[in-house]
Motif scaffolding. Structure first.
Motif, PDB file in Angstrom:
ATOM      1  N   SER A 141      -4.123  -8.227  -1.182  1.00 13.80           N
ATOM      2  CA  SER A 141      -4.728  -9.046  -2.249  1.00 13.80           C
ATOM      3  C   SER A 141      -3.932  -8.935  -3.544  1.00 13.80           C
ATOM      4  N   LYS A 142      -3.124  -7.890  -3.712  1.00 15.74           N
ATOM      5  CA  LYS A 142      -2.297  -7.735  -4.906  1.00 15.74           C
ATOM      6  C   LYS A 142      -0.911  -8.359  -4.735  1.00 15.74           C
ATOM      7  N   GLU A 143      -0.698  -9.022  -3.594  1.00 14.13           N
ATOM      8  CA  GLU A 143       0.560  -9.769  -3.406  1.00 14.13           C
ATOM      9  C   GLU A 143       0.298 -11.235  -3.783  1.00 14.13           C
ATOM     10  N   ASN A 144       0.581 -12.123  -2.837  1.00 12.55           N
ATOM     11  CA  ASN A 144       0.362 -13.549  -3.107  1.00 12.55           C
ATOM     12  C   ASN A 144      -0.483 -14.143  -1.983  1.00 12.55           C
ATOM     13  N   PRO A 145      -1.762 -13.720  -1.915  1.00 15.20           N
ATOM     14  CA  PRO A 145      -2.558 -14.095  -0.731  1.00 15.20           C
ATOM     15  C   PRO A 145      -2.837 -15.591  -0.630  1.00 15.20           C
ATOM     16  N   GLU A 146      -2.807 -16.288  -1.766  1.00 14.50           N
ATOM     17  CA  GLU A 146      -3.101 -17.723  -1.711  1.00 14.50           C
ATOM     18  C   GLU A 146      -2.078 -18.468  -0.848  1.00 14.50           C
ATOM     19  N   ARG A 147      -0.845 -18.036  -0.939  1.00 18.00           N
ATOM     20  CA  ARG A 147       0.216 -18.693  -0.186  1.00 18.00           C
ATOM     21  C   ARG A 147      -0.042 -18.598   1.319  1.00 18.00           C
ATOM     22  N   VAL A 148      -0.515 -17.417   1.725  1.00 18.68           N
ATOM     23  CA  VAL A 148      -0.823 -17.181   3.139  1.00 18.68           C
ATOM     24  C   VAL A 148      -2.013 -18.042   3.577  1.00 18.68           C
ATOM     25  N   LYS A 149      -3.034 -18.109   2.718  1.00 18.60           N
ATOM     26  CA  LYS A 149      -4.227 -18.910   3.070  1.00 18.60           C
ATOM     27  C   LYS A 149      -3.892 -20.401   3.171  1.00 18.60           C
ATOM     28  N   GLN A 150      -3.094 -20.876   2.198  1.00 16.34           N
ATOM     29  CA  GLN A 150      -2.722 -22.299   2.200  1.00 16.34           C
ATOM     30  C   GLN A 150      -1.873 -22.645   3.425  1.00 16.34           C
ATOM     31  N   ALA A 151      -0.941 -21.771   3.760  1.00 16.00           N
ATOM     32  CA  ALA A 151      -0.087 -22.028   4.929  1.00 16.00           C
ATOM     33  C   ALA A 151      -0.929 -22.055   6.200  1.00 16.00           C
ATOM     34  N   THR A 152      -1.906 -21.167   6.280  1.00 14.88           N
ATOM     35  CA  THR A 152      -2.786 -21.127   7.457  1.00 14.88           C
ATOM     36  C   THR A 152      -3.574 -22.426   7.578  1.00 14.88           C
ATOM     37  N   LYS A 153      -4.092 -22.899   6.443  1.00 12.54           N
ATOM     38  CA  LYS A 153      -4.853 -24.151   6.459  1.00 12.54           C
ATOM     39  C   LYS A 153      -3.963 -25.321   6.916  1.00 12.54           C
ATOM     40  N   ALA A 154      -2.749 -25.362   6.375  1.00 21.94           N
ATOM     41  CA  ALA A 154      -1.834 -26.447   6.756  1.00 21.94           C
ATOM     42  C   ALA A 154      -1.534 -26.401   8.252  1.00 21.94           C
ATOM     43  N   LEU A 155      -1.355 -25.204   8.802  1.00 26.69           N
ATOM     44  CA  LEU A 155      -1.099 -25.087  10.241  1.00 26.69           C
ATOM     45  C   LEU A 155      -2.326 -25.542  11.034  1.00 26.69           C
ATOM     46  N   ASN A 156      -3.487 -25.077  10.632  1.00 27.87           N
ATOM     47  CA  ASN A 156      -4.717 -25.480  11.343  1.00 27.87           C
ATOM     48  C   ASN A 156      -4.920 -26.987  11.278  1.00 27.87           C
ATOM     49  N   ASP A 157      -4.671 -27.572  10.080  1.00 29.44           N
ATOM     50  CA  ASP A 157      -4.807 -29.024   9.931  1.00 29.44           C
ATOM     51  C   ASP A 157      -3.870 -29.772  10.877  1.00 29.44           C
ATOM     52  N   ALA A 158      -2.736 -29.150  11.196  1.00 31.16           N
ATOM     53  CA  ALA A 158      -1.770 -29.791  12.099  1.00 31.16           C
ATOM     54  C   ALA A 158      -2.053 -29.451  13.562  1.00 31.16           C
ATOM     55  N   GLY A 159      -3.181 -28.760  13.798  1.00 28.25           N
ATOM     56  CA  GLY A 159      -3.563 -28.464  15.180  1.00 28.25           C
ATOM     57  C   GLY A 159      -2.923 -27.201  15.752  1.00 28.25           C
TER      58      GLY A 159
END
Lengths: 366, 366
Positions: free
Chosen positions: A317-335
Motif C-alpha cells: 500500500s506504500k508503493e503504487n497500488p492504484e496502478r496495479v488495481k487499474q491494470a487488473t481492471k483493464a485486463l478483466n474488462d478485456a476478458g
C-alpha cells in the motif's frame, strides 16, 4: 532567530514527547545470530541497537524512518554505541547496515541476507499476521540446493527447489511448478531466507488451503554489468538459462507435471520485470503469471496468450497500488482473468512479497 | 641501547628482504562476495586486505601468522586501510574478522561462514590439491535442507541431507548414510559451506572412486550453555535428537539402507568427541566410526563393538598426528581395523577435514 529558537524548542518537546511513548518491552530480533541480544525490537516496532566500537568517532545505522537518513548512535561509558529508531518501523523484514567511521559494515548481532548486491544485516519487525510464515509443528517440505549444468554460461548454476511434504514418501505423485524470481541486488537465496517461502507453503498445505506444488528459485542474473546491469539489462541471457537449461533439468530430475498448465512464473520487483519479459517472449511456456511489485501487463501485451489461466498483480500500500488495481481492471474488462492484491502498511519490502505469495499460491494450478 | 639499535636494523632488513619476495600476482579470494576485489591472495598464500573506514583510528585483521596477533592495516590517502599478512597462510579455508576501533566486524568483501559461534569472514588459500573439492562439470547431487520434528527439544530442527547424483532419477536405489558432525562454534551449515562435502562427493562419485552414499549434517548442540557448553557438555541431549529423532526421520523420508552396516558416524573436533561418545553409548547403531582431529579410541573402548567394520582417525600434520598414528597401531594390534590419515601442512582447520572426508569416503560401506 527567535522564530527558529521557538521552532527548535517545539521540535525538541515533540521529540521528547514521542520518546516517552516508547514501550520498554524490547526483545532480541528473531533474526539475530545465536545468543545475540541486540538488535532488539519492541511491540510498537521501534528498533534498538547496541554496537561495540569503543574507539570509533561515529556509528550510524541505515535503518530508520524514510528519508531521515537512518539512526545515529551515541557512545556510552562502556564503549558501546546505542540508539533507537526515531519511530516504529514497518512490520516485516528490513535490510540494513552500519556506517562505522565512514566504512560500511554489518551489525555483528544480526544474521545476513543477500540484498543490494551484498550480504546485509537483516531485522524482523513482528507482523500482526506473522502466523502465516511462522515455523510450526506441521509436516515440512525440503529446500533442495541443486547445481544444474548451464552450457550457455559455461558453469554449473545453483537453484533452490522447494519440494512439499510428502514428496519423499508419496513417490508416485507429480507436481506443478512455480518459477519464482528475486529482485535486483538479491540472488537465489532470497525467497527461502528472507521470503520464508518454504514455511508459507508448509503452512498453506497443512491448512488444506492449496494443493502442493514445487517452487524453484535461481539467480536472475540481475546484478552484473556483464548481463547489461540494471540500466541496459538484457533478458536473453537469463531467458536462455531458465527456459533452455533449468526447466528441462527440473523436469527431468523432479516429479513435475511437465506442461504449461502446470507451470507458473512470478517474480518480485526486477524479478517481476523478468517474468513479464520472459512470459511475453515465450507465451506457450507458462499459464500463470505473477508480478509482485514488479510492473503490470496491458490487455495488448497478452492478446496472443490464448491459454493463459491467471495474471496475479500485487504491491504494498506504500508503493503504487492504484496502478496495479487499474491494470487488473483493464485486463478483466478485456476478458483476461486477473487478480490484484495490496499488502496493507508495507512498502517495497519482503513482507509485501511474503503476503503476495500467500495470496497467490491458492490461485495457481486450479 | 646500541645493541638494540643494531637488532632493530637487522630485523628491519630481514623484514624488507621478506617483503621483496612477495609476488605481485594477487587475485580476489574465491570466497569473496560477488564483484568484490578484496581480500586478495597471491600464489604464495599471502593475503592482502583493503577496508574502507576513512575516519577510523585503527583497523586490524585476525588473520596472520600463528601467535603474532594478526595483521595491522595502515590507512592510505583515500581512506582505505590496507595491509598484507606477514607471511604465507596455510593452504585451505580460514575464518577471520576485523577489529575496527575496538569493535569486531566482518570484512565487507568476503562471504560469511558460521564458526566461533558467529558468522565470520572466510578466505580460501588455493591448495595444491584443490581439484578434489572443485566445482566441476560432473553430475551433481543435491543438498536438501530438511526440518525434522524434535519432541525432545520441542521444535522443528534443521539438517542438511546430501543425496548423490542419480538419487532423483534412479528411484529404486537405496543408499548407506554417513552422519557427519561439525566442530565447536560451528553449526549444521559447516560441512557443505566450508567443507564443500557435496563437491567432494560429486567428484569422488564421478571418478568412480566410491559407491554413492547419503551424508546428513545437523547441529550438534555444541555451542550453548543450556546443553552444558564446552566445559560441562552433556551428550545426552544431542544423542536423543540424533538417534531417536533424526535417524528415524531420515530412514522414513529418504531411500536409505536402514541397518548398522550401512550407517556411519564421523565428526571433526568436538564433533569427533560427540561421535566417540555416541558410538560408545550406542555400539549397535553404526559400524563405521570417524574422528577427524577429534580424539581417538583405545582397544578397551571398543571391546564390545563386535560388528565394527572400520575406525578412521585423522589429524593435520600441524596438530598432534603422532597420537592418531599410535592409536591406530594399538587398535590394529588388538585386531580392530583402523586407518589413520595425516593431512600434510595443515592445522586444526577445514582443509584437514576436507582431505579427511576425501580419504575416509572410499573406506566406508565396503
Amino acid at each position: 532567530m527567535k522564530k527558529l529558537a521557538v521552532l527548535f524548542l517545539c521540535l525538541n518537546f515533540l521529540w521528547s514527547f514521542g520518546q516517552e511513548d516508547i514501550k520498554q518491552d524490547f526483545k532480541p530480533s528473531t533474526l539475530n545470530q545465536p545468543g545475540q541480544e541486540y538488535p532488539m525490537v519492541n511491540s510498537q516496532g521501534y528498533v534498538r541497537f547496541k554496537i561495540k566500537a569503543p574507539a570509533a568517532d561515529s556509528v550510524s545505522v541505515s535503518l530508520g524512518l524514510g528519508g531521515r537518513g537512518g539512526t545515529k548512535l551515541t557512545k556510552n561509558e562502556e564503549g558501546f554505541w546505542t540508539g533507537t529508531t526515531e519511530g516504529p518501523m514497518d512490520e516485516g523484514f528490513h535490510y540494513y547496515h552500519l556506517t562505522v567511521d565512514g566504512g560500511t559494515f554489518n551489525d555483528p548481532g544480526a544474521k545476513n541476507y543477500y540484498g543490494s548486491v551484498r550480504w546485509e544485516s537483516g531485522i524482523e519487525i513482528p507482523a500482526h499476521d506473522e502466523e502465516f510464515y511462522a515455523l510450526k509443528n506441521v509436516p515440512h517440505g525440503t529446500v533442495q540446493q541443486i547445481l544444474f549444468p548451464s552450457p550457455s554460461t559455461d558453469t554449473s548454476r545453483r537453484a533452490f527447489v522447494y519440494t512439499p511434504p510428502g514428496y519423499h514418501t508419496d513417490t508416485d505423485k507429480e507436481y506443478p511448478v512455480l518459477y519464482l524470481q528475486h529482485g535486483w541486488g538479491e540472488d537465489e537465496t532470497a525467497w527461502m531466507n528472507q521470503g520464508k517461502a518454504n514455511l508459507i507453503m508448509d503452512n498453506l498445505i497443512a491448512e488444506g488451503k492449496i494443493e502442493p506444488f514445487i517452487i524453484v528459485n535461481t539467480y536472475g542474473m540481475t546484478n552484473e554489468i556483464k548481463w547489461g546491469g540494471i540500466r541496459d539489462f538484457d533478458i536473453k541471457h537469463f531467458q536462455t538459462v531458465l527456459t533452455e537449461e533449468l526447466i528441462p533439468y527440473v523436469d527431468s530430475h523432479f516429479r513435475t507435471l511437465d506442461n504449461p498448465e502446470n507451470r507458473a512464473m512470478a517474480g518480485l520487483s526486477m524479478g517481476g520485470m523478468e517474468t513479464r519479459m520472459i512470459t511475453m517472449n515465450k507465451p506457450d511456456l507458462f499459464q500463470y503469471y505473477g508480478l509482485l511489485s514488479g510492473g503490470t501487463y496491458s490487455p495488448e501485451d497478452l492478446k496472443a496468450h490464448d491459454d493463459l489461466k491467471l495474471v496475479f498483480l500485487s504491491a504494498g500500500s506504500k508503493e503504487n497500488p492504484e496502478r496495479v488495481k487499474q491494470a487488473t481492471k483493464a485486463l478483466n474488462d478485456a476478458g483476461i482473468k486477473a487478480i490484484s492484491y495490496v499488502s496493507e502498511g508495507t512498502a517495497h519490502e519482503f513482507l509485501t512479497w511474503r503476503r503476495s505469495l500467500y495470496q497467490m499460491a491458492p490461485l495457481l494450478f486450479n
